[in-house]
Design an enzyme around this catalytic site. Sequence first.
Site, PDB file in Angstrom:
ATOM      1  N   SER A  47       0.831  -1.202   0.000  1.00  0.00           N
ATOM      2  CA  SER A  47       0.000   0.000   0.000  1.00  0.00           C
ATOM      3  C   SER A  47       0.868   1.256   0.000  1.00  0.00           C
ATOM      4  O   SER A  47       0.492   2.271  -0.587  1.00  0.00           O
ATOM      5  CB  SER A  47      -0.958   0.000   1.196  1.00  0.00           C
ATOM      6  OG  SER A  47      -0.262  -0.127   2.409  1.00  0.00           O
ATOM      7  N   GLU A  48       2.046   1.184   0.628  1.00  0.00           N
ATOM      8  CA  GLU A  48       3.026   2.273   0.522  1.00  0.00           C
ATOM      9  C   GLU A  48       4.442   1.746   0.633  1.00  0.00           C
ATOM     10  O   GLU A  48       4.686   0.691   1.229  1.00  0.00           O
ATOM     11  CB  GLU A  48       2.815   3.334   1.619  1.00  0.00           C
ATOM     12  CG  GLU A  48       1.722   4.326   1.337  1.00  0.00           C
ATOM     13  CD  GLU A  48       0.550   4.194   2.286  1.00  0.00           C
ATOM     14  OE1 GLU A  48      -0.339   5.056   2.232  1.00  0.00           O
ATOM     15  OE2 GLU A  48       0.498   3.230   3.058  1.00  0.00           O
ATOM     16  N   SER A  49       5.362   2.493   0.032  1.00  0.00           N
ATOM     17  CA  SER A  49       6.808   2.315   0.211  1.00  0.00           C
ATOM     18  C   SER A  49       7.387   3.681   0.553  1.00  0.00           C
ATOM     19  O   SER A  49       6.857   4.714   0.142  1.00  0.00           O
ATOM     20  CB  SER A  49       7.464   1.783  -1.068  1.00  0.00           C
ATOM     21  OG  SER A  49       6.980   0.497  -1.404  1.00  0.00           O
ATOM     22  N   HIS A  78       1.192   4.450   8.702  1.00  0.00           N
ATOM     23  CA  HIS A  78       2.036   3.258   8.874  1.00  0.00           C
ATOM     24  C   HIS A  78       3.400   3.429   8.212  1.00  0.00           C
ATOM     25  O   HIS A  78       4.406   2.937   8.748  1.00  0.00           O
ATOM     26  CB  HIS A  78       1.288   1.996   8.418  1.00  0.00           C
ATOM     27  CG  HIS A  78       1.621   1.474   7.062  1.00  0.00           C
ATOM     28  ND1 HIS A  78       0.959   1.867   5.930  1.00  0.00           N
ATOM     29  CD2 HIS A  78       2.548   0.567   6.664  1.00  0.00           C
ATOM     30  CE1 HIS A  78       1.465   1.225   4.876  1.00  0.00           C
ATOM     31  NE2 HIS A  78       2.423   0.427   5.296  1.00  0.00           N
TER      32      HIS A  78
END
Length: 305
Positions: A47-49, A78
């Site tokens: 969902s994210e990096s 997060h």
Amino acid sequence: MAKRYHFVQVDVFTDQPFGGNQLAVFTDARGLNAGEMQLLAREMNYSESTFVLPPEIPTALRRVRIFTPAKEMPLAGHPTVGTTFVLAQQGQIALREPAIEIVLQLGIGPVPITIEVKNGAPDFVWMTQREPSFGVVRDDRRQVAEALGITVEDIHPAWPLQPISTGVPFLFVPLRSLGAAERCRPNVSALVRLFARGEADGVYVFTTETASPAASIHGRMFALHALEIPEDPATGSAAAPLGAYVARYNILPRAAEMRFVCEQGIEMGRPSQIHVEVRGAGEEIAGLRIGGRAVIVGEGEIFWD
């Protein structure tokens, strides 16, 4: 010459491997441009990096850029908590017990972080949030229910459908029961219509019925259209405005400093626990923080010519 970039894989808002929300942290992203960061985020497909860089403001320890597979984000929970945990675990942050304060530079600017330290290691990370911005209450309950694959009767009648933001806007949808949350099956075309107003990047459904006795709120977040995230197992950037919603509408017993745990990701098999702290009195909110733990589960290199 081949480009090689080291990354650490970490599960965030959990103290157990393979729970929480997955994150790839590129611990030294110097030399990458925004297009390459976006390419790597799509390749990782979490969902994210995050991509760690030297700071551009004097008060910050590091600059952190956050990308979903679709676009760069100005703020996310997060990724911030997980990146802080990785940097602290790797010795890039000098730790001392019981806690230390640092600042990270995100897309929205400087963000204060508190790291609670135990036995010389990071134990818990708190992220301070901006003052919440409350949007216009929506009256299209039937359309929202259609987009979520539930009935209008599943939506709690006493509380409003309202977009709120502390950096990223979410539409909050209160539900009557845990069963209603479990039944949510978003309809892509209906979600596209729902987001046509441009007032939110995701829909956050929640109920006060929980699976765990340690939690006070059960939530799910969907952002198929705006962020290309079918469902997120833990959404810190939504947990903070959720805290503002819970406080404003007295959904949980109010105190000058209210803390509660929001469980998320259970339907995905990735249970998460996001801690939320709200300070203030009445409708006034003087402070918001979200926090949690993280577990490093792997590391490696991405390389290409």
